[in-house]
Design a protein around this motif. Structure first.
Motif, PDB file in Angstrom:
ATOM      1  N   THR A   3      -5.591  14.991  -2.968  1.00  0.00           N
ATOM      2  CA  THR A   3      -5.543  13.717  -3.698  1.00  0.00           C
ATOM      3  C   THR A   3      -4.189  13.052  -3.533  1.00  0.00           C
ATOM      4  O   THR A   3      -4.092  11.835  -3.362  1.00  0.00           O
ATOM      5  CB  THR A   3      -5.836  13.956  -5.194  1.00  0.00           C
ATOM      6  OG1 THR A   3      -7.115  14.564  -5.329  1.00  0.00           O
ATOM      7  CG2 THR A   3      -5.827  12.639  -5.961  1.00  0.00           C
ATOM      8  N   LEU A   4      -3.135  13.855  -3.592  1.00  0.00           N
ATOM      9  CA  LEU A   4      -1.781  13.324  -3.424  1.00  0.00           C
ATOM     10  C   LEU A   4      -1.613  12.693  -2.045  1.00  0.00           C
ATOM     11  O   LEU A   4      -1.032  11.613  -1.906  1.00  0.00           O
ATOM     12  CB  LEU A   4      -0.761  14.440  -3.627  1.00  0.00           C
ATOM     13  CG  LEU A   4       0.719  14.049  -3.473  1.00  0.00           C
ATOM     14  CD1 LEU A   4       1.099  13.000  -4.506  1.00  0.00           C
ATOM     15  CD2 LEU A   4       1.603  15.283  -3.610  1.00  0.00           C
ATOM     16  N   ARG A   5      -2.123  13.377  -1.015  1.00  0.00           N
ATOM     17  CA  ARG A   5      -2.025  12.838   0.344  1.00  0.00           C
ATOM     18  C   ARG A   5      -2.789  11.519   0.477  1.00  0.00           C
ATOM     19  O   ARG A   5      -2.352  10.611   1.178  1.00  0.00           O
ATOM     20  CB  ARG A   5      -2.551  13.856   1.348  1.00  0.00           C
ATOM     21  CG  ARG A   5      -1.588  14.990   1.667  1.00  0.00           C
ATOM     22  CD  ARG A   5      -1.997  15.725   2.925  1.00  0.00           C
ATOM     23  NE  ARG A   5      -3.299  16.355   2.761  1.00  0.00           N
ATOM     24  CZ  ARG A   5      -3.476  17.598   2.302  1.00  0.00           C
ATOM     25  NH1 ARG A   5      -2.439  18.329   1.949  1.00  0.00           N
ATOM     26  NH2 ARG A   5      -4.685  18.111   2.205  1.00  0.00           N
ATOM     27  N   GLN A   6      -3.914  11.418  -0.220  1.00  0.00           N
ATOM     28  CA  GLN A   6      -4.718  10.201  -0.153  1.00  0.00           C
ATOM     29  C   GLN A   6      -4.023   9.030  -0.848  1.00  0.00           C
ATOM     30  O   GLN A   6      -4.171   7.882  -0.439  1.00  0.00           O
ATOM     31  CB  GLN A   6      -6.093  10.444  -0.787  1.00  0.00           C
ATOM     32  CG  GLN A   6      -6.974  11.381   0.024  1.00  0.00           C
ATOM     33  CD  GLN A   6      -8.257  11.739  -0.701  1.00  0.00           C
ATOM     34  OE1 GLN A   6      -8.350  11.604  -1.917  1.00  0.00           O
ATOM     35  NE2 GLN A   6      -9.248  12.207   0.041  1.00  0.00           N
ATOM     36  N   HIS A   7      -3.268   9.323  -1.902  1.00  0.00           N
ATOM     37  CA  HIS A   7      -2.602   8.264  -2.676  1.00  0.00           C
ATOM     38  C   HIS A   7      -1.257   7.858  -2.068  1.00  0.00           C
ATOM     39  O   HIS A   7      -0.797   6.734  -2.286  1.00  0.00           O
ATOM     40  CB  HIS A   7      -2.368   8.722  -4.117  1.00  0.00           C
ATOM     41  CG  HIS A   7      -3.596   8.651  -4.969  1.00  0.00           C
ATOM     42  ND1 HIS A   7      -4.674   9.481  -4.796  1.00  0.00           N
ATOM     43  CD2 HIS A   7      -3.909   7.839  -6.013  1.00  0.00           C
ATOM     44  CE1 HIS A   7      -5.602   9.195  -5.694  1.00  0.00           C
ATOM     45  NE2 HIS A   7      -5.161   8.205  -6.449  1.00  0.00           N
ATOM     46  N   THR A   8      -0.624   8.763  -1.345  1.00  0.00           N
ATOM     47  CA  THR A   8       0.756   8.538  -0.895  1.00  0.00           C
ATOM     48  C   THR A   8       0.960   7.272  -0.059  1.00  0.00           C
ATOM     49  O   THR A   8       1.888   6.495  -0.341  1.00  0.00           O
ATOM     50  CB  THR A   8       1.271   9.767  -0.135  1.00  0.00           C
ATOM     51  OG1 THR A   8       1.275  10.893  -1.017  1.00  0.00           O
ATOM     52  CG2 THR A   8       2.686   9.539   0.366  1.00  0.00           C
ATOM     53  N   PRO A   9       0.157   6.997   0.978  1.00  0.00           N
ATOM     54  CA  PRO A   9       0.417   5.798   1.794  1.00  0.00           C
ATOM     55  C   PRO A   9       0.416   4.502   0.988  1.00  0.00           C
ATOM     56  O   PRO A   9       1.320   3.672   1.136  1.00  0.00           O
ATOM     57  CB  PRO A   9      -0.721   5.821   2.824  1.00  0.00           C
ATOM     58  CG  PRO A   9      -1.123   7.249   2.916  1.00  0.00           C
ATOM     59  CD  PRO A   9      -0.972   7.785   1.533  1.00  0.00           C
ATOM     60  N   GLY A  10      -0.581   4.326   0.135  1.00  0.00           N
ATOM     61  CA  GLY A  10      -0.653   3.102  -0.664  1.00  0.00           C
ATOM     62  C   GLY A  10       0.470   2.992  -1.667  1.00  0.00           C
ATOM     63  O   GLY A  10       1.046   1.914  -1.876  1.00  0.00           O
ATOM     64  N   LEU A  11       0.817   4.125  -2.297  1.00  0.00           N
ATOM     65  CA  LEU A  11       1.909   4.112  -3.275  1.00  0.00           C
ATOM     66  C   LEU A  11       3.248   3.815  -2.610  1.00  0.00           C
ATOM     67  O   LEU A  11       4.079   3.090  -3.175  1.00  0.00           O
ATOM     68  CB  LEU A  11       1.965   5.458  -4.008  1.00  0.00           C
ATOM     69  CG  LEU A  11       0.847   5.723  -5.017  1.00  0.00           C
ATOM     70  CD1 LEU A  11       0.942   7.134  -5.570  1.00  0.00           C
ATOM     71  CD2 LEU A  11       0.894   4.705  -6.159  1.00  0.00           C
ATOM     72  N   LEU A  12       3.464   4.378  -1.438  1.00  0.00           N
ATOM     73  CA  LEU A  12       4.706   4.088  -0.714  1.00  0.00           C
ATOM     74  C   LEU A  12       4.794   2.608  -0.349  1.00  0.00           C
ATOM     75  O   LEU A  12       5.866   1.997  -0.445  1.00  0.00           O
ATOM     76  CB  LEU A  12       4.796   4.942   0.556  1.00  0.00           C
ATOM     77  CG  LEU A  12       5.164   6.414   0.358  1.00  0.00           C
ATOM     78  CD1 LEU A  12       5.110   7.159   1.688  1.00  0.00           C
ATOM     79  CD2 LEU A  12       6.553   6.542  -0.275  1.00  0.00           C
ATOM     80  N   LEU A  13       3.668   2.024   0.031  1.00  0.00           N
ATOM     81  CA  LEU A  13       3.654   0.608   0.398  1.00  0.00           C
ATOM     82  C   LEU A  13       4.007  -0.269  -0.796  1.00  0.00           C
ATOM     83  O   LEU A  13       4.866  -1.161  -0.692  1.00  0.00           O
ATOM     84  CB  LEU A  13       2.281   0.232   0.951  1.00  0.00           C
ATOM     85  CG  LEU A  13       2.089  -1.238   1.350  1.00  0.00           C
ATOM     86  CD1 LEU A  13       3.113  -1.654   2.408  1.00  0.00           C
ATOM     87  CD2 LEU A  13       0.667  -1.477   1.840  1.00  0.00           C
ATOM     88  N   VAL A  14       3.373  -0.026  -1.948  1.00  0.00           N
ATOM     89  CA  VAL A  14       3.664  -0.869  -3.121  1.00  0.00           C
ATOM     90  C   VAL A  14       5.058  -0.580  -3.664  1.00  0.00           C
ATOM     91  O   VAL A  14       5.698  -1.461  -4.251  1.00  0.00           O
ATOM     92  CB  VAL A  14       2.591  -0.699  -4.227  1.00  0.00           C
ATOM     93  CG1 VAL A  14       1.248  -1.198  -3.746  1.00  0.00           C
ATOM     94  CG2 VAL A  14       2.486   0.741  -4.706  1.00  0.00           C
ATOM     95  N   LEU A  15       5.563   0.651  -3.471  1.00  0.00           N
ATOM     96  CA  LEU A  15       6.927   0.976  -3.899  1.00  0.00           C
ATOM     97  C   LEU A  15       7.947   0.180  -3.092  1.00  0.00           C
ATOM     98  O   LEU A  15       8.882  -0.400  -3.659  1.00  0.00           O
ATOM     99  CB  LEU A  15       7.188   2.478  -3.745  1.00  0.00           C
ATOM    100  CG  LEU A  15       8.605   2.953  -4.077  1.00  0.00           C
ATOM    101  CD1 LEU A  15       8.962   2.650  -5.528  1.00  0.00           C
ATOM    102  CD2 LEU A  15       8.763   4.446  -3.787  1.00  0.00           C
ATOM    103  N   VAL A  16       7.778   0.157  -1.779  1.00  0.00           N
ATOM    104  CA  VAL A  16       8.687  -0.623  -0.919  1.00  0.00           C
ATOM    105  C   VAL A  16       8.609  -2.104  -1.286  1.00  0.00           C
ATOM    106  O   VAL A  16       9.638  -2.799  -1.374  1.00  0.00           O
ATOM    107  CB  VAL A  16       8.341  -0.410   0.563  1.00  0.00           C
ATOM    108  CG1 VAL A  16       9.116  -1.381   1.442  1.00  0.00           C
ATOM    109  CG2 VAL A  16       8.644   1.031   0.970  1.00  0.00           C
ATOM    110  N   LEU A  17       7.403  -2.592  -1.528  1.00  0.00           N
ATOM    111  CA  LEU A  17       7.212  -3.992  -1.906  1.00  0.00           C
ATOM    112  C   LEU A  17       7.900  -4.299  -3.238  1.00  0.00           C
ATOM    113  O   LEU A  17       8.556  -5.337  -3.393  1.00  0.00           O
ATOM    114  CB  LEU A  17       5.709  -4.282  -2.006  1.00  0.00           C
ATOM    115  CG  LEU A  17       5.254  -5.718  -2.196  1.00  0.00           C
ATOM    116  CD1 LEU A  17       5.771  -6.629  -1.098  1.00  0.00           C
ATOM    117  CD2 LEU A  17       3.725  -5.765  -2.237  1.00  0.00           C
TER     118      LEU A  17
END
Length: 343
Positions: A3-17
């Motif tokens: 689950t963490l791996r599935q969430h990581t890409p999107g969370l990293l994107l919104v974090l950078v934004l």
């Protein structure tokens, strides 16, 4: 771990934004326009969402959805650390009554005008009404989970408060200069600004354009309006739930927005001053980051084509509410101040 791996890409994107938006909000050009990190985050998210993000959506969807849901609710809860109940005492009963009347009348006008006269859908009307009557983008974000609105409708509502809130930021100091001959004090101008301008950042800018005294009274009055967000969400959720229950003829469980109660609890805890100010500052910084992440996530899932389909009616509604905040807000401020002075 999966689950963490599935969430990581999107969370990293919104974090950078979100981090980019927070930095941009400190730059002179953006700060002078009163554009908050939330506004910049949704605009940046929309730009990415309509260009690069569709290619990444398969990998980023779950993390972005998490940001729009759980992270948003946590951000609203921590928003309570920006307030204390002592803020209420600073402007007295007049500020509370003025804020309550402005909020109630503006939202009622939004619903009547939007639904009866303009024929807008209920979700859009409620979002625009909440943004205009309470605290701009933050109120729209907090109201979205209650009405379960689409991202496009949230984006349209945010656009309306940005346009007219920015206009107010430049117009209000000019109005004060014109009314000084009538004996309007800087404190009274600040109360009027805080009770009628959309965003907190815009209220600060409009107040500081006159004086620090005006800015202080504007901020305090505005934060009392923000504090009314929690009871507004509770009443809205109850009303929508009971209406749905009456319409279906079935007994349905009314969904209480628990994050609104958490928001009030944090404001109450903050009023006790048990935490060092440095900790409170860090919690506020974390809250700004979380809300910017949520706004960025909403922007990523907003399509320009859907905004174009919304047409001019949302902007017409927002313009009418802006007119009411100017005229009706003046009447409410002067009327309540006069009545309390007579007492």
């Amino acid at each position: 771990m999966n689950t963490l791996r599935q969430h990581t890409p999107g969370l990293l994107l919104v974090l950078v934004l979100a981090l980019g938006s927070l930095h941009a909000a400190t730059l002179p050009w953006f700060s002078q326009l009163g554009l908050s990190a939330l506004t910049i985050a949704i605009v940046g998210g929309m730009l990415l969402g309509n260009t690069l993000y569709p290619r990444l959506a398969t990998h980023g969807h779950q993390g972005v959805s998490f940001a729009k849901g759980q992270i948003l609710r946590l951000g609203i809860i921590l928003f309570g650390f920006k307030l204390t109940f002592q803020d209420i005492a600073a402007v007295g009963i007049s500020g509370i009554l003025i804020d309550a009347c402005v909020l109630t009348s503006t939202f009622a006008l939004a619903y009547w005008l939007g639904r009866r006269k303009l024929g807008l859908d209920e979700q859009s009307v409620i979002l625009i009404g909440a943004g205009s009557s309470i605290c701009g983008a933050a109120a729209i974000l907090a109201t979205e989970p209650v009405v379960k609105a689409h991202a496009e409708k949230v984006a349209v509502a945010v656009a309306t408060v940005v346009v007219f809130g920015t206009l107010a930021m430049f117009l209000y100091p000019l109005l004060f200069a014109l009314t000084q001959a009538l004996g309007v004090s800087e404190f009274a101008y600040g109360v009027f600004t805080g009770s009628t301008v959309h965003e907190v950042a815009q209220a600060v800018a409009a107040g500081r354009a006159v004086s620090e005294l005006a800015a202080n009274s504007a901020v305090i009055t505005k934060m009392i309006r923000v504090m009314m967000l929690a009871p507004f969400l509770l009443l809205l959720s109850t009303w929508l739930g009971r209406r749905q229950q009456a319409g279906s003829g079935e007994t349905r469980r009314i969904n209480i927005p628990w994050f609104a109660l958490g928001f009030l609890a944090m404001a109450g805890f903050n009023s006790l001053h048990w935490l060092p100010q440095a900790w409170v500052s860090r919690l506020i910084a974390l809250d700004n980051l979380l809300l910017a992440m949520a706004m960025g996530a909403l922007g990523l899932t907003t399509h320009f084509s859907a905004i174009r389909r919304a047409g001019t009616k949302p902007m017409l509604l927002a313009s009418a509410l802006f007119g009411w905040l100017l005229v009706g807000g003046t009447l409410i401020n002067s009327g309540i101040s006069y009545l309390l002075h007579q007492l």
